[in-house]
Enzyme design. Structure first.
Site, PDB file in Angstrom:
ATOM      1  N   GLU A 235       0.795  -0.502   2.799  1.00  0.00           N
ATOM      2  CA  GLU A 235      -0.037  -0.099   3.939  1.00  0.00           C
ATOM      3  C   GLU A 235      -1.458  -0.519   3.623  1.00  0.00           C
ATOM      4  OE1 GLU A 235      -2.801   2.905   5.983  1.00  0.00           O
ATOM      5  OE2 GLU A 235      -2.625   2.352   3.878  1.00  0.00           O
TER       6      GLU A 235
ATOM      7  N   GLU B 196      -2.556  -0.699   9.281  1.00  0.00           N
ATOM      8  CA  GLU B 196      -3.169   0.393  10.040  1.00  0.00           C
ATOM      9  C   GLU B 196      -4.417  -0.154  10.713  1.00  0.00           C
ATOM     10  OE1 GLU B 196      -4.439   4.101   8.135  1.00  0.00           O
ATOM     11  OE2 GLU B 196      -5.528   4.561   9.983  1.00  0.00           O
TER      12      GLU B 196
ATOM     13  N   ASP C  39      -5.679  -0.783   5.649  1.00  0.00           N
ATOM     14  CA  ASP C  39      -6.532  -0.463   6.798  1.00  0.00           C
ATOM     15  C   ASP C  39      -7.284  -1.715   7.216  1.00  0.00           C
ATOM     16  OD1 ASP C  39      -6.095   2.490   6.575  1.00  0.00           O
ATOM     17  OD2 ASP C  39      -7.029   2.134   4.624  1.00  0.00           O
TER      18      ASP C  39
ATOM     19  N   HIS D 231     -11.240   0.794   4.551  1.00  0.00           N
ATOM     20  CA  HIS D 231     -10.865   2.092   5.109  1.00  0.00           C
ATOM     21  C   HIS D 231     -11.989   2.728   5.905  1.00  0.00           C
ATOM     22  CE1 HIS D 231     -10.343   6.477   5.133  1.00  0.00           C
ATOM     23  NE2 HIS D 231      -9.054   6.195   5.252  1.00  0.00           N
TER      24      HIS D 231
ATOM     25  N   HIS E 248       0.252   2.935  -0.513  1.00  0.00           N
ATOM     26  CA  HIS E 248      -0.905   3.277   0.316  1.00  0.00           C
ATOM     27  C   HIS E 248      -2.151   2.478  -0.096  1.00  0.00           C
ATOM     28  CE1 HIS E 248      -3.980   6.580   1.542  1.00  0.00           C
ATOM     29  NE2 HIS E 248      -3.598   5.964   2.641  1.00  0.00           N
TER      30      HIS E 248
HETATM   31  O1  G3P Z   1      -1.464   4.860   7.404  1.00  0.00           O
HETATM   32  C1  G3P Z   1      -1.375   6.112   6.840  1.00  0.00           C
HETATM   33  C2  G3P Z   1      -2.614   6.541   6.109  1.00  0.00           C
HETATM   34  O2  G3P Z   1      -3.226   5.433   5.520  1.00  0.00           O
HETATM   35  C3  G3P Z   1      -3.570   7.230   7.021  1.00  0.00           C
HETATM   36  O3  G3P Z   1      -4.654   7.781   6.343  1.00  0.00           O
HETATM   37  O4  G3P Z   1      -7.062   7.795   5.933  1.00  0.00           O
HETATM   38  O5  G3P Z   1      -5.536   6.819   4.255  1.00  0.00           O
HETATM   39  O6  G3P Z   1      -5.942   5.628   6.377  1.00  0.00           O
HETATM   40  P1  G3P Z   1      -5.848   6.956   5.713  1.00  0.00           P
HETATM   41 MG    MG Z   2      -4.580   3.958   6.173  1.00  0.00          MG
END
Ligand code: G3P
Ligand code: MG
Length: 249
Positions: free
Chosen positions: A43, A118, A45, A58, A16
């Protein structure tokens, strides 16, 4: 019935924001820490600078993870690229830059790492962010066997992504099971749905798999919860706990 992806090319375990909390999120330093624990899928953002460059961040604003303040998407990339995105986390990461999607693509492609992008638009730029990120991703991953998986909480962003690079796989992110989510995922041609792990249970996985959709979850940091999801047949687990769960080959 959704066409889906015949074979699922992504590793089960996905780090993450690069490596969760062990290094500054959404920086190359975080990816390197995740890779050090054997992770081969990440993953992150992605949003747009004011001049349309896709980069990793993020939040909508800069204050939590850089010394600057205000809306990140209001600033040009030349300015954003000079910010310190690591010093907030720990002194040893001071000076770590905000990465462009370009830089992260180079890292992932050189190492054969899979990427889940994302799409995290600045409010008001949902569709355009999807369009630009997908167009850039298609260019950067052209000819590669494993394309990036594009996900978003925002259907408009997935619509934008489909508009500019329909061939790239898409996933709908869900923090709640809002009315119409299933039809939205199918209507957007998604290959997967990624839910908050608390929402995922046997009936939901059954429904997704029955429709040809893969089932993934975020953000699982507990071994017992990971085991519950694995026993249900989950297809992907996004975690911060890269030092405790998953890979280390
Ligand atoms: O992509 C899954 C996760 O990253 C979604 O939550 O807020 O960490 O971007 P967040
Ligand atoms: Mg995310």
């Amino acid at each position: 019935m959704n066409g889906g992806m015949k074979t699922w090319p992504y590793p089960l375990w996905i780090a993450h924001r690069g490596a969760g909390k062990l290094a500054p999120e959404n920086t190359l330093a975080a990816f390197r820490v995740g890779a050090g624990f054997g992770y081969r899928a990440f993953e992150c953002d992605v949003k747009l600078s004011a001049d349309g460059v896709p980069f990793l961040l993020h939040d909508d604003t800069l204050e939590r993870t850089t010394p600057a303040r205000g809306v990140a998407g209001d600033r040009a990339w030349a300015e954003l690229s000079r910010l310190d995105a690591g010093g907030w986390h720990s002194p040893l990461h001071a000076g770590e830059p905000l990465p462009s999607l370009n830089a992260i693509a180079a890292y992932c492609l050189r190492n054969d790492f899979a990427l889940n992008i994302e799409i995290k638009p600045t409010p008001g730029q949902e569709e355009r962010t999807g369009e630009v990120v997908a167009r850039e991703a298609a260019r950067l991953w052209a000819g590669q066997a494993v394309p990036p998986l594009l996900s978003s909480f925002r259907p408009e962003s997935l619509r934008g992504a489909r508009g500019s690079a329909a061939e790239l796989p898409r996933a709908l992110l869900l923090d709640t099971l809002w009315d119409g989510w299933f039809e939205a995922a199918q209507g957007l041609g998604c290959v997967a749905v990624v839910t908050n792990h608390r929402l995922m249970d046997a009936p939901l996985i059954g429904r997704l798999h029955g429709a040809g959709l893969r089932a993934l979850v975020y953000t699982v940091n507990d071994a017992t919860e990971a085991q519950r999801l694995l026993s249900l047949g989950i297809d992907g687990i996004i975690t911060d706990a890269v030092d405790k769960l998953g890979p280390t080959a």
